[in-house]
Motif scaffolding. Structure first.
Motif, PDB file in Angstrom:
ATOM      1  N   UNK B 342       0.847  -1.202   0.000  1.00 20.31           N
ATOM      2  CA  UNK B 342       0.000   0.000   0.000  1.00 20.31           C
ATOM      3  C   UNK B 342       0.874   1.241   0.000  1.00 20.31           C
ATOM      4  N   UNK B 343       1.862   1.269   0.857  1.00 20.56           N
ATOM      5  CA  UNK B 343       2.675   2.472   0.978  1.00 20.56           C
ATOM      6  C   UNK B 343       3.527   2.720  -0.259  1.00 20.56           C
ATOM      7  N   UNK B 346       1.186   4.339  -2.587  1.00 20.05           N
ATOM      8  CA  UNK B 346       0.979   5.726  -2.143  1.00 20.05           C
ATOM      9  C   UNK B 346       2.156   6.601  -2.564  1.00 20.05           C
ATOM     10  N   UNK B 347       3.338   6.071  -2.379  1.00 18.89           N
ATOM     11  CA  UNK B 347       4.538   6.864  -2.661  1.00 18.89           C
ATOM     12  C   UNK B 347       4.640   7.227  -4.138  1.00 18.89           C
ATOM     13  N   UNK B 349       2.058   7.696  -5.976  1.00 21.81           N
ATOM     14  CA  UNK B 349       0.766   8.313  -6.298  1.00 21.81           C
ATOM     15  C   UNK B 349      -0.072   7.442  -7.231  1.00 21.81           C
ATOM     16  N   UNK B 351      -3.139   5.761  -7.391  1.00 24.10           N
ATOM     17  CA  UNK B 351      -4.426   5.742  -6.693  1.00 24.10           C
ATOM     18  C   UNK B 351      -5.061   4.361  -6.738  1.00 24.10           C
ATOM     19  N   UNK B 352      -5.189   3.818  -7.940  1.00 19.87           N
ATOM     20  CA  UNK B 352      -5.897   2.542  -8.071  1.00 19.87           C
ATOM     21  C   UNK B 352      -5.102   1.388  -7.478  1.00 19.87           C
ATOM     22  N   UNK B 354      -3.072   1.546  -4.875  1.00 20.74           N
ATOM     23  CA  UNK B 354      -3.174   1.614  -3.418  1.00 20.74           C
ATOM     24  C   UNK B 354      -4.539   1.121  -2.950  1.00 20.74           C
ATOM     25  N   UNK B 355      -5.563   1.568  -3.645  1.00 19.00           N
ATOM     26  CA  UNK B 355      -6.918   1.137  -3.281  1.00 19.00           C
ATOM     27  C   UNK B 355      -7.028  -0.379  -3.404  1.00 19.00           C
ATOM     28  N   UNK B 356      -6.492  -0.890  -4.475  1.00 17.57           N
ATOM     29  CA  UNK B 356      -6.578  -2.327  -4.724  1.00 17.57           C
ATOM     30  C   UNK B 356      -5.860  -3.120  -3.641  1.00 17.57           C
ATOM     31  N   UNK B 358      -5.527  -2.435  -0.586  1.00 16.30           N
ATOM     32  CA  UNK B 358      -6.342  -2.493   0.632  1.00 16.30           C
ATOM     33  C   UNK B 358      -7.557  -3.393   0.419  1.00 16.30           C
TER      34      UNK B 358
ATOM     35  N   UNK C 119      -3.466  15.296  -6.323  1.00 15.66           N
ATOM     36  CA  UNK C 119      -3.547  14.333  -5.213  1.00 15.66           C
ATOM     37  C   UNK C 119      -3.108  14.936  -3.885  1.00 15.66           C
ATOM     38  N   UNK C 163     -10.128   4.568  -0.030  1.00 15.18           N
ATOM     39  CA  UNK C 163      -9.382   3.960   1.072  1.00 15.18           C
ATOM     40  C   UNK C 163      -8.002   3.526   0.573  1.00 15.18           C
ATOM     41  N   UNK C 165      -5.649   5.222  -0.574  1.00 22.50           N
ATOM     42  CA  UNK C 165      -4.981   6.144  -1.509  1.00 22.50           C
ATOM     43  C   UNK C 165      -3.879   6.962  -0.835  1.00 22.50           C
TER      44      UNK C 165
END
Lengths: 406, 406, 406, 406
Positions: B342-343, B346-347, B349, B351-352, B354-356, B358, C119, C163, C165
């Protein structure tokens, strides 16, 4: 000061193009039904606080309601709730009411306090319970005949708390079955008012959750079935006056349960939280009352205005006086809208002009007008003060605590 | 099938980069407190339906709670509510609990059911009532000493129903006064958990209406005061997990009252309405539990997970079993989030991505994992089935109706 | 009629125990800042309708704002938004404003329209973007020095849509970092006003989502940091006046962005949807202005009243005139509350009496009072009529379409 | 691992009494329409961020849509929006689509971006504008004939921002007039889908604000008129699946616009905020698909599943892939509900048992099932990964920025 205030008010309204004679005439016709249960103890799930002096019997409820009418001239009828107001002899209840200058209003069945109804009354999956519930509905028609009531007012707590708990479409069919059986028992001058509610006590789905569902049922049943709008039974961010206008236009608005709310179905004193919304509801109604279509006008004339609140902390009779006065105040303000002016602005797409024409009426102080109306009807100018200074409240203290309650 | 399912699960999680040993260790440490009042009758303002077999005494409530723990291994402590659980001898209550394998958890004062508190307890305009209310708070500290409880859990119904009814800032001062007096009486190992609620039973303003107010009070009081988040006490459209993350970061999240809602404070079974929200709350918590700041980790480790629901229509013990299992399920899923993945997203950027990362954890079926955990702890694989097929429910029917209730 | 109306009004208010001299004095001190962007085109995501005659430059915006002030006497300052109002020479902008009888008010950074900020700006995971955003904040302090502005008004669109992101707690730390750097650059007479918003344009979490978060940041930063309340930035079912009272009591209420809403952040004309709420906000403020604690009074005196609306369909200047008049109207009504009467009712726990004392002030028609104030200030009695009948609107048509916009 | 996972899944579902052949068959029939506008730039009122590579023409939109279908097998049709997708030759657009393996789906008129429509299109008080708007509706029927589209999908932004701005009942009549004219022009195989929306861009009242209004219009128009449910167009605290079940039962559910929201009409990726709600919607649909009433089954079979989202920050094609996959996932889970088990629990009034039977299906991980389906259809097991690792995204970068947008 009252005469001078009225003279000035008259002058101002004439300058605004308002025909005050017509306004006064309509104000004098305003009738608001109070509910028998509004005089008893009620509360929240956390606690029902018992008040001293609440009525112990249906007859005493009528006496309290008579006080409200005597002081305000606004509340000549009283809605009853069965079995809370169950009596041996409804003729006697009716005579008692009449002797107090009242009549019995809408009859409200109760289908949410019997153990059998925990998971539904007319939509219970158990046919025996559905039968019992429908029988109670039919019983209420019989009572209405005895009390001379026009309206059977229907609120169902039926719904579910969890996904899967109930079969939504089967329950819809059962709901219709019960309503249809009731409908067939109505005599010609009777109406069935179908109330809806977004949630509580059901927390997943409520069988009649919004005006659309109540309307669809009413349409299918026939012309004696209409929709009852409880002002507190909507999701946040619902334009209630839009629904009101829509139902009037479809000739299916039967009446209101008035109350106020800031959050959910708070059942506070009508007009105490967002008085402008109440004004805007009346603006739609009064606008429709001048429609060229006679059936629209008739719909408006037959709207039943009823209070339905839960006075958790308030003194009962003063709360009811305040309620009917708040309705009268916003109704009076709405009568001051100059519809020609609004419609002219609408026609020229003048957004701010049209808004201003409506809001201006709201900003008027109608106290001089209400004083004049009361004076003409030999009512106390300040009904609340008259009640608080009168002897009735003292007299009922003898009833003690533990009277009628939900 | 269970072994094969677990083997496959293990393989899948290893492929996702999840250390299952750590997951299992954290799962084994999960503790959820059940409330004594959750075993008694409760309901809505429309009706409290009495169930057969509900406990008649605090001791019987402990016995029911012990069943939940025996079958799930998740619920070793029981919160009590004073005066609902008032007993002559708290030492005896404690011993009884301990003999059942339980301990007494948070002590909850009750300041909303005495006639004096109708218009406020610690924020009442009457100093005598405020004194009485504060004394009750102090009494609860004494009880907590006897029961060996760490937490005093504070929910105040205090608020007003109408504009003007109360002086908001004066009431704020009175609230602080009471809390301060209580705070000073705490012994070092005790905590004060301050709950907030947006509305109900107060319908205009609630003295502690949101996390910001509870937090401000806690900050001013000192480090033993923390905020208690009840998942149902927010306005619609509130991001609860954001508040959770914020409070953890400020080291002021003391605990939860878990329940579910679709509308207002519906107090349904936790995880039954929007299970993803519960998962996302745990995602924030577990993410913080791996923080480099030891004080953040300590905050997380001290979070009290407590159930607080109102089972209006459900069977009491099965509802509680379902509740703790639902919490365990979402907690288990949240343990499967690959934080590094996830991180990384995030780093960059993404979006999809990171969401995925989680959501993927959420979509895992954790049944094999929970079965394995239960097997290792010699618990029934399906605690609900075990309860329904066991003899306890039959045995308690003898208690009859009319047991403990709100 | 005006004199007679005022005479009667005076008599009525004296009978209610109101000191009209004091009321008039406070009314004369009312100042409402209008936003430069409120004179340009704005709209919804579906369409920005371009109006003829909107200002093409910051200088023209000042000219429009000067009209509002000239006609109402209420709006002597104008908030600016950077870079929308970016000019080569802020001294010149200031002089231009002053030549029109205005001063430059709050400086508003814009961190939501640069591609880099998609973002997040100060909470972006990219340190370079965070640096750029913070630099823009610092630039605004420099501008404020040149324009002589007291307040830096901060609204951040920063947040996430899904969530996972963003890392909520890291973003919180980055937010604080940026604010701290800005705070350190403030000169002593400056203030930083921190705005919050529940959602939009971020749809999962907004970094500063509620007053509690803004307050926590302000507390940590120091006394020059205060909270800015935008009346449309709350979840439905939030008691805004409660938050206002709470922040005043904590001496952290820095100002308002006024607007009205029925649904989300609708940004309609303030006072047009639920005028009673606006009145109740002022009731809290005016009540606090009479507090015995001088620091409370000082907080109240420093509150910045600002309009922040999006006029999608309205004519710009008339919409602004209506806005400041609506604020004046509700402020005037709130000045008519008899606080002694309310507090006496509160002290005797008289719920209905206290509510009535507040609502009575609201029901007064303050037109005679506002007419008198305007007459004394040599302003047109009806500023809207004066504008519509004046020549300014005609004159600006030459600007054509396509002027300033969001 | 995939085969082992499926074997285990099969075993588990058989144990639950699920017929996987039927499940797979229904899964293979799932079709989700993607919107042409979902491939272009969109945003919020604060900013539309332009993405590199978005399609510049309707033809390019089709190409992007074809990618989604090629990788998922789920999205064989594309909805178009007029005039955004206006082309000289619709036959050519259709051929282009067909050459890509697609067909043109619903035709969506646009009545909210012409200056004339600022205060309403078909409900404008100006008859000339109403005529223009209705003509556009009629034009869309002509286009639908050329594109071979079955559905005309109608969303109206029409409404007002202020009380009084429009005459609600007159506007209702105008709305009906326009719909009736359109209805008469439909050819027999066409349907008119009427969408509703609670608010935005209108902030006081929206002419078609809820399902009840759309339903009433559809009923009056005739059997080719049906209701379109956009999952984000409801007030908070609305049970959408209840409305879905109700409309199916009345045979008036024509289709969906899928998206997700946490606050207002956030238009996020469907299934990303509260996936359980999406599952529960499908649970109602699938339950109805097994009804004994053939007309109910036919209604269900004709439901148009369409995506309607606004990808503000997401990459366009991946966002669409995620969207259709999320729909597929929840649809697959809903197919695992054992209806016989649920109904048996309902019949015995077993609240927790019925809830459990529904939730159990939701908790299944359907990945093995979806993998098998994809394998059988020669699709990539992980369509998102396939897209991200493929060359298409690289290839479209040449389009640059500034492509199609709202």
């Amino acid at each position: 000061m009252i005469d001078r205030a009225y003279a000035l008010f008259e002058e101002q309204q004439q300058a605004r193009g308002i025909n005050l004679d017509l306004v006064k005439q309509k104000l004098q016709q305003l009738r608001i039904e109070t509910p028998s249960w509004g005089y008893g103890d009620s509360g929240t799930r956390f606690k029902v606080y018992q008040k001293n002096g609440v009525p112990r019997t249906p007859l005493e409820k009528m006496e309290d309601a008579a006080q409200v009418h005597a002081l305000t001239g606004l509340a000549p009828s009283v809605a009853i709730h069965i079995p809370w107001d169950k009596v041996e002899d409804y003729g006697k209840l009716r005579s008692h009411a009449e002797s107090l200058g009242l009549r019995i209003g809408a009859v409200n069945p109760n289908l949410f306090q019997d153990d059998d109804y925990m998971l539904g009354s007319v939509t219970n999956s158990d046919a025996i319970i559905r039968r019992k519930a429908t029988n109670h509905l039919l019983e209420c028609v019989d009572i209405a005949k005895e009390t001379g009531s026009r309206d059977i007012s229907l609120w169902f707590a039926d719904g579910t708390n969890y996904p899967g708990q109930g079969h939504i479409r089967k329950r819809k069919a059962w709901m219709y079955e019960a309503l249809e059986e009731l409908y067939k028992k109505l005599i010609p001058q009777m109406r069935m008012l179908i109330e809806y509610k977004s949630f509580e006590p059901a927390f997943y789905h409520t069988d009649l959750a919004d005006w659309g569902m109540a309307y669809q049922m009413a349409m299918k049943l026939g012309p004696q079935a209409e929709v009852l709008v409880d002002t507190g039974h909507h999701a946040q961010g619902t334009n209630v006056e839009h629904i009101v206008a829509y139902l009037i236009d479809e000739k299916r608005l039967g009446g209101f349960h008035f109350n106020a709310r800031k959050y959910a179905d708070d059942d506070l004193i009508v007009g105490s939280m967002n008085p402008y919304e109440l004004f805007l509801i009346f603006y739609q109604i009064i606008s429709a009352s001048e429609d060229q279509d006679a059936s629209i006008v008739q719909t408006v004339n037959n709207i039943a205005y009823m209070i339905d609140q839960s006075h958790n902390i308030e003194q009962k009779i003063p709360a009811m006086i305040r309620s009917v006065l708040n309705v009268q105040t916003q109704f009076a303000k709405a009568l001051l809208v100059n519809h020609a002016e609004v419609e002219a602005a609408q026609a020229r797409n003048d957004v701010l002009g049209a808004e201003d024409a409506v809001r201006q009426a709201y900003e008027c102080d109608v106290t001089p007008l209400l004083h004049m109306i009361r004076e003409e009807q030999h009512l106390p100018l300040n009904p609340m003060k008259a009640y608080l200074e009168g002897s009735y409240d003292q007299a009922i203290q003898v009833r003690g605590k533990g009277g009628a309650s939900w």
